[in-house]
Motif scaffolding. Structure first.
Motif, PDB file in Angstrom:
ATOM      1  N   LEU A   1       0.823  -1.203   0.000  1.00 51.55           N
ATOM      2  CA  LEU A   1       0.000   0.000   0.000  1.00 51.55           C
ATOM      3  C   LEU A   1       0.862   1.259   0.000  1.00 51.55           C
ATOM      4  O   LEU A   1       0.600   2.216  -0.748  1.00 51.55           O
ATOM      5  N   GLN A   2       1.896   1.251   0.823  1.00 53.80           N
ATOM      6  CA  GLN A   2       2.773   2.418   0.921  1.00 53.80           C
ATOM      7  C   GLN A   2       3.465   2.695  -0.405  1.00 53.80           C
ATOM      8  O   GLN A   2       3.545   3.849  -0.852  1.00 53.80           O
ATOM      9  N   ARG A   3       3.962   1.667  -1.062  1.00 55.17           N
ATOM     10  CA  ARG A   3       4.635   1.848  -2.346  1.00 55.17           C
ATOM     11  C   ARG A   3       3.650   2.242  -3.447  1.00 55.17           C
ATOM     12  O   ARG A   3       3.958   3.066  -4.307  1.00 55.17           O
ATOM     13  N   LEU A   4       2.464   1.683  -3.401  1.00 52.01           N
ATOM     14  CA  LEU A   4       1.447   2.035  -4.391  1.00 52.01           C
ATOM     15  C   LEU A   4       1.065   3.504  -4.276  1.00 52.01           C
ATOM     16  O   LEU A   4       0.896   4.202  -5.277  1.00 52.01           O
ATOM     17  N   ARG A   5       0.983   3.995  -3.046  1.00 54.18           N
ATOM     18  CA  ARG A   5       0.584   5.385  -2.824  1.00 54.18           C
ATOM     19  C   ARG A   5       1.685   6.385  -3.209  1.00 54.18           C
ATOM     20  O   ARG A   5       1.438   7.578  -3.231  1.00 54.18           O
ATOM     21  N   GLU A   6       2.871   5.899  -3.531  1.00 55.40           N
ATOM     22  CA  GLU A   6       3.922   6.800  -4.009  1.00 55.40           C
ATOM     23  C   GLU A   6       3.574   7.391  -5.366  1.00 55.40           C
ATOM     24  O   GLU A   6       4.075   8.449  -5.730  1.00 55.40           O
ATOM     25  N   TRP A   7       2.703   6.689  -6.121  1.00 55.60           N
ATOM     26  CA  TRP A   7       2.406   7.172  -7.469  1.00 55.60           C
ATOM     27  C   TRP A   7       0.943   7.066  -7.878  1.00 55.60           C
ATOM     28  O   TRP A   7       0.541   7.601  -8.913  1.00 55.60           O
ATOM     29  N   SER A   8       0.125   6.403  -7.068  1.00 59.07           N
ATOM     30  CA  SER A   8      -1.259   6.176  -7.487  1.00 59.07           C
ATOM     31  C   SER A   8      -2.263   6.470  -6.371  1.00 59.07           C
ATOM     32  O   SER A   8      -1.997   6.223  -5.195  1.00 59.07           O
ATOM     33  N   GLU A   9      -3.423   6.975  -6.783  1.00 63.01           N
ATOM     34  CA  GLU A   9      -4.539   7.200  -5.859  1.00 63.01           C
ATOM     35  C   GLU A   9      -5.680   6.228  -6.151  1.00 63.01           C
ATOM     36  O   GLU A   9      -6.829   6.487  -5.789  1.00 63.01           O
ATOM     37  N   VAL A  10      -5.367   5.095  -6.788  1.00 60.97           N
ATOM     38  CA  VAL A  10      -6.397   4.100  -7.072  1.00 60.97           C
ATOM     39  C   VAL A  10      -7.075   3.679  -5.767  1.00 60.97           C
ATOM     40  O   VAL A  10      -6.415   3.523  -4.739  1.00 60.97           O
ATOM     41  N   PRO A  11      -8.401   3.526  -5.762  1.00 61.95           N
ATOM     42  CA  PRO A  11      -9.084   3.063  -4.542  1.00 61.95           C
ATOM     43  C   PRO A  11      -8.560   1.699  -4.101  1.00 61.95           C
ATOM     44  O   PRO A  11      -8.439   0.780  -4.914  1.00 61.95           O
TER      45      PRO A  11
ATOM     46  N   LEU B 218       8.299   8.643 -13.477  1.00 62.36           N
ATOM     47  CA  LEU B 218       8.585  10.076 -13.512  1.00 62.36           C
ATOM     48  C   LEU B 218       9.683  10.314 -14.535  1.00 62.36           C
ATOM     49  O   LEU B 218      10.765   9.733 -14.443  1.00 62.36           O
ATOM     50  N   ASP B 219       9.414  11.159 -15.527  1.00 61.01           N
ATOM     51  CA  ASP B 219      10.406  11.527 -16.528  1.00 61.01           C
ATOM     52  C   ASP B 219      10.787  12.986 -16.322  1.00 61.01           C
ATOM     53  O   ASP B 219       9.928  13.866 -16.327  1.00 61.01           O
ATOM     54  N   CYS B 220      12.080  13.217 -16.149  1.00 61.37           N
ATOM     55  CA  CYS B 220      12.592  14.576 -15.953  1.00 61.37           C
ATOM     56  C   CYS B 220      13.834  14.714 -16.833  1.00 61.37           C
ATOM     57  O   CYS B 220      14.958  14.484 -16.388  1.00 61.37           O
ATOM     58  N   GLY B 221      13.613  15.050 -18.107  1.00 61.29           N
ATOM     59  CA  GLY B 221      14.719  15.058 -19.046  1.00 61.29           C
ATOM     60  C   GLY B 221      15.271  13.659 -19.225  1.00 61.29           C
ATOM     61  O   GLY B 221      14.534  12.716 -19.510  1.00 61.29           O
ATOM     62  N   SER B 222      16.562  13.484 -19.033  1.00 60.21           N
ATOM     63  CA  SER B 222      17.183  12.167 -19.182  1.00 60.21           C
ATOM     64  C   SER B 222      17.089  11.330 -17.911  1.00 60.21           C
ATOM     65  O   SER B 222      17.533  10.192 -17.880  1.00 60.21           O
ATOM     66  N   LEU B 223      16.500  11.908 -16.865  1.00 59.84           N
ATOM     67  CA  LEU B 223      16.309  11.177 -15.606  1.00 59.84           C
ATOM     68  C   LEU B 223      14.948  10.499 -15.617  1.00 59.84           C
ATOM     69  O   LEU B 223      13.927  11.132 -15.892  1.00 59.84           O
ATOM     70  N   ARG B 224      14.936   9.195 -15.336  1.00 59.75           N
ATOM     71  CA  ARG B 224      13.675   8.445 -15.278  1.00 59.75           C
ATOM     72  C   ARG B 224      13.634   7.658 -13.968  1.00 59.75           C
ATOM     73  O   ARG B 224      14.577   6.947 -13.625  1.00 59.75           O
ATOM     74  N   ILE B 225      12.517   7.801 -13.251  1.00 61.23           N
ATOM     75  CA  ILE B 225      12.323   7.086 -11.982  1.00 61.23           C
ATOM     76  C   ILE B 225      11.086   6.220 -12.117  1.00 61.23           C
ATOM     77  O   ILE B 225       9.974   6.730 -12.299  1.00 61.23           O
ATOM     78  N   ASP B 226      11.276   4.900 -12.056  1.00 62.11           N
ATOM     79  CA  ASP B 226      10.165   3.955 -12.100  1.00 62.11           C
ATOM     80  C   ASP B 226       9.739   3.679 -10.664  1.00 62.11           C
ATOM     81  O   ASP B 226      10.435   2.984  -9.920  1.00 62.11           O
ATOM     82  N   LEU B 227       8.599   4.230 -10.262  1.00 63.94           N
ATOM     83  CA  LEU B 227       8.160   4.125  -8.880  1.00 63.94           C
ATOM     84  C   LEU B 227       7.683   2.727  -8.514  1.00 63.94           C
ATOM     85  O   LEU B 227       7.681   2.361  -7.339  1.00 63.94           O
ATOM     86  N   SER B 228       7.269   1.942  -9.508  1.00 68.27           N
ATOM     87  CA  SER B 228       6.788   0.599  -9.204  1.00 68.27           C
ATOM     88  C   SER B 228       7.928  -0.367  -8.905  1.00 68.27           C
ATOM     89  O   SER B 228       7.786  -1.286  -8.109  1.00 68.27           O
ATOM     90  N   SER B 229       9.088  -0.157  -9.543  1.00 64.83           N
ATOM     91  CA  SER B 229      10.238  -1.043  -9.337  1.00 64.83           C
ATOM     92  C   SER B 229      11.365  -0.384  -8.551  1.00 64.83           C
ATOM     93  O   SER B 229      12.355  -1.025  -8.217  1.00 64.83           O
ATOM     94  N   HIS B 230      11.219   0.935  -8.262  1.00 62.41           N
ATOM     95  CA  HIS B 230      12.263   1.712  -7.576  1.00 62.41           C
ATOM     96  C   HIS B 230      13.549   1.759  -8.390  1.00 62.41           C
ATOM     97  O   HIS B 230      14.634   1.868  -7.839  1.00 62.41           O
ATOM     98  N   GLN B 231      13.435   1.689  -9.708  1.00 60.43           N
ATOM     99  CA  GLN B 231      14.618   1.754 -10.573  1.00 60.43           C
ATOM    100  C   GLN B 231      14.799   3.175 -11.093  1.00 60.43           C
ATOM    101  O   GLN B 231      13.843   3.821 -11.527  1.00 60.43           O
ATOM    102  N   VAL B 232      16.038   3.660 -11.053  1.00 57.47           N
ATOM    103  CA  VAL B 232      16.361   5.004 -11.517  1.00 57.47           C
ATOM    104  C   VAL B 232      17.394   4.896 -12.629  1.00 57.47           C
ATOM    105  O   VAL B 232      18.397   4.191 -12.488  1.00 57.47           O
TER     106      VAL B 232
END
Length: 225
Positions: free
Chosen positions: A63-73, A127-141
């Motif tokens: 739940l905590q990780r899901l709430r980092e990027w989603s407000e799905v019920p 999250l895409d910020c120029g050449s920086l990409r953060i995948d919140l579901s896998s915590h990969q940067v």
């Protein structure tokens, strides 16, 4: 409507699938927390039914990780009936909590209620910020396509700054988001970790991608490729 069931009990998943499909839902299943997060990221469900007792991680972590990027019920389904467990789940962003065993009629009614209250905004786990990409579901940067190794604190800072790319994030906001209740004692740590993150994102000190706004906070611009 797509429902995602995250529960390690196959009998519960079968029961829920039958009940949900009878109401017109499309259903996807996951028997573990990490798989559930991947399903949520790839398929964007309209509602999540989440068990707390999962084999690879506690449901509260999911739940905590899901709430980092989603407000799905999210509706929690659990045998845990302790008040403190329920309170913790709501604090982490659960929309409702149903204890097992449960009535399928009540469960479906609760699902409809939380979906009516939910936002229709579509979120992205990346999250895409120029050449920086953060995948919140896998915590990969990644930076310019190359994996970037960040400590948990650096990752939390990068996520906060990238979420608000181009805008100032105040010191107070960053301290609360990264260090939580003990935020007031980490003002020096914030400066240290911002500098460490700066060096990893852009080695050129003449062109820092995290700018300091004196007395206010920090702003992240898009790192160049």
């Amino acid at each position: 409507m797509l429902a995602l069931i995250i529960d390690d009990e196959i009998q519960i998943r079968r029961l829920l699938r039958l009940a949900l499909e009878s109401r017109g839902y499309e259903v996807r299943e996951a028997e573990a927390g990490q798989l559930g997060l991947q399903e949520a990221a790839f398929h964007r469900p309209d509602v999540v039914l989440l068990d707390l007792g999962l084999p690879d991680m506690d449901g509260t972590q999911v739940l905590q990780r899901l709430r980092e990027w989603s407000e799905v019920p999210v509706l929690i389904l659990s045998v845990r009936d302790q008040e403190q467990v329920k309170v913790r789940a709501f604090e982490l962003g659960a929309d409702d909590y149903v204890t097992k065993p449960f009535s399928t009629a009540e469960l479906l009614a609760r699902l409809q209620a939380i979906q009516r209250r939910s936002s229709s905004v579509q979120e992205s786990p990346v999250l895409d910020c120029g050449s920086l990409r953060i995948d919140l579901s896998s915590h990969q940067v990644t930076l310019a396509g190359h994996e970037l190794k960040l400590t948990p604190t650096e990752y939390a800072l990068a996520t906060q700054l990238a979420t608000h790319s181009g805008r100032i994030v105040t010191q107070k906001q960053l301290l609360k988001a990264v260090w939580g209740p003990s935020a007031d004692t980490h003002a020096h740590s914030l400066r240290v970790y911002v500098n460490l993150l700066r060096k990893k994102l852009q080695p050129d000190p003449a062109a820092p991608q995290i700018q300091n706004e004196p007395g206010i906070g920090y702003r992240m611009s898009a790192p160049s490729a």
